[in-house]
Design a protein around this motif. Structure first.
Motif, PDB file in Angstrom:
ATOM      1  N   LEU A 437     -26.146   3.050  32.653  1.00  0.00           N
ATOM      2  CA  LEU A 437     -24.818   2.533  33.135  1.00  0.00           C
ATOM      3  C   LEU A 437     -24.124   3.857  33.529  1.00  0.00           C
ATOM      4  N   LEU A 438     -23.809   4.631  32.556  1.00  0.00           N
ATOM      5  CA  LEU A 438     -23.239   5.914  32.653  1.00  0.00           C
ATOM      6  C   LEU A 438     -23.464   6.843  33.439  1.00  0.00           C
ATOM      7  N   ASN A 439     -24.933   6.836  33.553  1.00  0.00           N
ATOM      8  CA  ASN A 439     -25.688   7.668  34.541  1.00  0.00           C
ATOM      9  C   ASN A 439     -25.564   7.402  36.101  1.00  0.00           C
ATOM     10  N   THR A 441     -23.159   5.451  37.145  1.00  0.00           N
ATOM     11  CA  THR A 441     -21.772   5.490  37.627  1.00  0.00           C
ATOM     12  C   THR A 441     -21.167   6.626  37.798  1.00  0.00           C
ATOM     13  N   ALA A 442     -21.824   7.733  37.182  1.00  0.00           N
ATOM     14  CA  ALA A 442     -21.333   9.209  37.040  1.00  0.00           C
ATOM     15  C   ALA A 442     -21.941   9.867  38.637  1.00  0.00           C
ATOM     16  N   PRO A 449     -19.435   7.693  45.888  1.00  0.00           N
ATOM     17  CA  PRO A 449     -20.034   7.037  44.543  1.00  0.00           C
ATOM     18  C   PRO A 449     -21.329   6.337  44.737  1.00  0.00           C
ATOM     19  N   PHE A 451     -23.040   4.137  43.100  1.00  0.00           N
ATOM     20  CA  PHE A 451     -23.157   2.873  42.588  1.00  0.00           C
ATOM     21  C   PHE A 451     -21.903   1.884  43.434  1.00  0.00           C
ATOM     22  N   ILE A 454     -20.256  -1.799  44.009  1.00  0.00           N
ATOM     23  CA  ILE A 454     -20.440  -2.559  42.636  1.00  0.00           C
ATOM     24  C   ILE A 454     -19.423  -1.939  41.690  1.00  0.00           C
ATOM     25  N   SER A 455     -19.487  -0.548  41.604  1.00  0.00           N
ATOM     26  CA  SER A 455     -18.477   0.188  40.675  1.00  0.00           C
ATOM     27  C   SER A 455     -18.567   1.562  41.076  1.00  0.00           C
ATOM     28  N   PRO A 456     -17.304   1.848  41.878  1.00  0.00           N
ATOM     29  CA  PRO A 456     -16.092   1.318  41.792  1.00  0.00           C
ATOM     30  C   PRO A 456     -16.199  -0.079  42.683  1.00  0.00           C
ATOM     31  N   PHE A 457     -15.560  -0.956  42.306  1.00  0.00           N
ATOM     32  CA  PHE A 457     -15.836  -2.332  42.997  1.00  0.00           C
ATOM     33  C   PHE A 457     -14.850  -2.422  44.228  1.00  0.00           C
ATOM     34  N   ASN A 488     -13.558   8.069  45.354  1.00  0.00           N
ATOM     35  CA  ASN A 488     -14.305   8.816  44.438  1.00  0.00           C
ATOM     36  C   ASN A 488     -12.985   9.985  43.918  1.00  0.00           C
TER      37      ASN A 488
END
Lengths: 489, 356
Positions: A437-439, A441-442, A449, A451, A454-457, A488
């Protein structure tokens, strides 16, 4: 002439010098054809590479018209201007004044006319090499979409895109990458959709490439990626022109590489792996169902063996009584630990897959039968592997076929979660999950971004992620990937 | 580098939720006392935060470390204190996490079997920075909400029976409950440091306080009303609640996973902020080296300090109040005064120049 540093050397005015230079650069290349002719009393040479040009086209479109040229008091310059301004000969024309340009085009299937007394050569695109015809894409099949896929020839691929997007804002910029291979790379985007900063950044990245050769899209991919240590690809790949057109219309930039049918797309999002062209041919509710199946497939393919081993080994109380009894009786006769069993099964599957892929198709089928049926059946009946574990592994592997573009990532993550689950149960699974998850989202490419949304939503973009809204609603969204860049900052 | 309000609130909430999950009542107060205590602690934190944010605004939201290092010696001393406090808090968090995991799921497992993998993931999280942490927290918060909603819905049947965990309602109890809540509010000490990563610190922090209040009050109420006297016999009531109310899914399994996620987020955040402060002392040292060093210190100290006792809770609460409220307020007040002096002398200079 030094054959290693001819790139910027200028073409001389003397035909004898020119031909000597060519011999220095190309040696005694058997494929090089030099036809010395005289046009209106001026010495000329028609230079081509055998097998790269079409003999019939060159005869009809170039040799015959040139032979018919008759100029009184002809000088080299007058002859050059006459051919340049009064004869078309070929629609694809180029002038070369350095050997670098001359050799590159010559090897791309151009025929060059050199006129004694002129410090340049005139090229005509008369390519006639054999190429694969347009065929159905092998790795991105669909039911209701188009049947044409990219080929290895860049110009054919460009024509496939132009046929679909007939807008004047469609731009194709060509680069040459590879100090030795001189591979043509085309940069495809819409001027009214792609952001200038993104284009600048991609150009900067491409200029940093110092490879000798570019044989597949994988050579260029790492230069376009956001980070080196991502679990997932932030550069998309497609062999479908319809998909590529859809992407560039959303502000993305595509890259076509001569010699490979796989185009690259940047920036690329995680959620795009779950979208196929068929989603837009089906009714929205069915597309929604398919998307859910794909997300579910991804989770199963990555997590199932790991979670199964974790729960069965460390938290058996989570199973219900009947299931626990079945598992216990199956595992009682197995000689290895559950984690080791699962690991061996997955390695075996990868071995069989690789063997089936690399061998000729006829033998490949046989390998699948031997590997899948005989070894699988024998290992269960001999008690080496328990049936529930085999089901978990098989389900996980089958689920990964639902999202082929994530194949590399799911394979590695499956092993990661299996190891984590084998050593530390659900705690290990959660830790591995946090790591992934960290990987993910980074990860960001060109400021977008990976992801998202979804995240950032980003709620406004959710209409084409898990669900697929009807086109009546989608058409008003006018989505552009660059709208994610702000997220971002 | 700033993160969105949602991500910031989710990050702080997950950090607080971690302590909710290891919620272990040490004072045995009735539910009503705990509810009032939490509200009191939240109001106190809100009042101090408001005052601090007003001061921050007057300095143009200057970062706390920048203000601290206005005086180099004082800056070094205070930064060292904050850094040490965060490391000790991280050690306490980790020790409670490992204690829980060993107690419930992995009895007999060695400390290193937990510490090493979690250290690796947390160092990685801290190195990636606050943005991935915030984004991960945003996603995990959704999962927590889902889990929490299932807990609340599943508890509804048991809520019909009358009463909660009972006892006498006393002012001392309320005060001690507030102290206990305060002792677990590391996010309050983080407030002066997070401002620089926030787009709107007032909205973010008060959003966090409000959400925190709702979640904590609901959780404490559910624990009191579902478990009742059984609380006295359970070490981790929130976890027991999950096991007790999980009807159609095993919530305790989900709790373990969620709790690990929260631990990673919280410890990574602590390492990140400790590293952020330490970078002021060691500007030329590679940040990866700093984070790794902090993680090694944190994991070495794990279990040595901050045992879960009344005394440690009171010490922790007082330290939180001092470091999260009093010290930043004093330092920002000095900054505002010097800023005002400078502005007035500039204005006076301009005025005399005009007269000439």
């Amino acid at each position: 002439m030094n054959p290693l540093s001819y790139e910027n050397e200028k073409i001389p005015q003397s035909i004898e010098r020119f031909l000597l230079d060519l011999k220095d650069i190309l040696g005694d290349d058997a494929e090089l054809l030099v036809n010395r002719i005289e046009i209106s009393g001026i010495k000329c040479a028609l230079v081509t590479f055998e097998g790269m040009v079409s003999t019939s086209i060159i005869t009809q479109l170039i040799l015959r018209p040139i032979e018919e040229i008759s100029i009184k008091r002809a000088t080299p310059f007058v002859l050059w201007e006459h051919i340049k301004t009064k004869l078309i000969l070929s629609t694809d024309r180029a002038e070369a004044f350095t050997y670098g340009e001359f050799i590159r085009r010559l090897m791309s299937g151009f025929a060059f006319l050199y006129i004694d007394g002129i410090d340049g050569a005139m090229g005509f695109g008369v390519q006639g090499y054999d190429k694969r015809g347009i065929d159905e894409p092998s790795g991105e099949s669909d039911i209701k979409g188009a049947r044409d896929g990219f080929t290895e020839t860049i110009n054919t691929n460009i024509s496939l895109i132009r046929r679909r997007v007939k807008s004047p804002t469609l731009r194709i910029e060509k680069f040459v990458i590879g100090t030795k291979s001189k591979t043509d790379v085309a940069f495809v985007y819409m001027t009214d959709k792609a952001s200038r900063s993104m284009l600048r950044e991609i150009r900067r990245k491409l200029q940093g490439i110092e490879l000798e050769t570019v044989l597949t899209s994988g050579y260029i991919k790492p230069f376009l990626e956001g980070r080196s240590f991502g679990f997932f690809d932030s550069v998309g790949t497609t062999e479908r022109p319809d998909v590529l057109c859809g992407k560039i219309l959303e502000g993305r930039v595509a890259m076509l590489i001569d010699g490979t049918p796989f185009a690259l797309i940047v920036p690329y999002l995680f959620t795009e792996n779950f979208q196929t062209i068929d989603d837009y041919s089906s009714r929205p509710f069915y597309a929604f169902f398919l998307r859910i199946i794909k997300f579910f497939g991804f989770i199963i393919s990555v997590l199932l063996p790991g979670v199964y081993v974790a729960v069965a080994t460390f938290h058996p109380e989570f199973f219900n009584e009947k299931l626990l009894l079945i598992l216990a009786s199956e595992e009682a006769s197995a000689p290895l630990s559950l984690g080791a069993e699962a690991f061996i099964m997955l390695i075996l599957y990868e071995l069989i897959k690789e063997a089936a892929l690399r061998l000729p198709k006829v033998i490949g089928g046989a390998v699948s039968i031997v590997g899948g049926l005989i070894i699988g059946d024998a290992s269960v009946s001999s008690g080496l592997v328990s049936t529930p574990l085999l089901i978990a592994v098989a389900l996980s592997v089958t689920a990964s076929f639902v999202i082929p573009s994530l194949n590399e990532s799911t394979t590695l993550l499956r092993f990661l979660f299996l190891l984590a689950g084998s050593f530390a149960g659900l705690f290990g699974i959660a830790l591995a999950g946090a790591l992934v998850l960290l990987n993910i989202t980074a990860e960001a490419n060109l400021g977008v971004p990976y992801f998202a949304p979804i995240s950032p939503f980003i709620p406004r973009s959710m209409g084409d992620i898990a669900i697929r809204l009807p086109f009546k609603k989608l058409q008003s969204r006018n989505f552009n990937i660059n709208s994610y860049k702000g997220e971002n900052r | 580098m700033k993160i969105s309000s949602f991500e910031m609130i989710a990050l702080l909430l997950l950090s607080r939720i971690f302590t909710l999950m290891i919620y272990s009542p040490i004072f045995s107060f009735p539910t009503s006392v705990q509810l009032v205590g939490i509200a009191l602690s939240t109001v106190l934190q809100g009042a101090l935060a408001l005052f601090l944010i007003v001061l921050m605004k007057k300095t143009g939201y200057k970062s706390f470390d920048e203000v601290l290092f206005g005086n180099k010696i004082a800056g070094c001393i205070f930064s060292a204190v904050y850094c040490l406090f965060f490391i000790l808090s991280g050690a306490a968090v980790l020790s409670s996490f490992i204690a829980f995991a060993r107690d419930i799921f992995f009895p007999g497992q060695s400390f290193l079997a937990f510490a090493l993998p979690i250290a690796a993931v947390c160092i990685y999280g801290a190195i990636l920075g606050i943005k991935p942490l915030g984004r991960s927290a945003g996603l995990l918060f959704f999962i927590f909400l889902l889990m929490f909603a299932v807990t609340v819905l599943s508890s509804s049947e048991r809520l019909s029976s009358v009463g909660t965990y009972g006892g006498e309602f006393t002012a001392k109890g309320v005060l001690l409950s507030a102290v206990y809540d305060m002792s677990r509010s590391l996010e309050f000490v983080m407030l002066p440091f997070i401002a620089v990563f926030s787009k709107n610190i007032r909205k973010d922090y008060f959003g966090f306080l409000a959400s925190r209040l709702v979640i904590l009050e609901t959780a404490v109420f559910l624990i009191g009303s579902v478990l009742k006297e059984y609380i006295d016999y359970t070490k981790f009531p929130f976890f027991t609640l999950g096991g007790a109310v999980g009807g159609f899914i095993r919530l305790d399994a989900l709790y373990l996973v969620m709790w690990t996620f929260c631990a990673v987020v919280k410890i990574s955040l602590i390492i990140f902020f400790s590293g952020y402060i330490a970078k002021r002392f060691l500007p030329r040292t590679n940040y990866r080296f700093i984070y790794s060093g902090i993680a090694v210190m944190l994991f070495s100290l794990c279990g040595v300090f901050m045992k879960n006792s009344e005394i440690s809770a009171i010490i922790y609460a007082v330290l939180s109040l001092i470091l999260g409220g009093i010290v930043p307020i004093i330092i920002y007040s000095r900054e505002v005064r010097s800023y005002d002096k400078k502005t007035s002398s500039d204005n006076a200079g301009n005025f005399s120049a005009d007269r000439v």
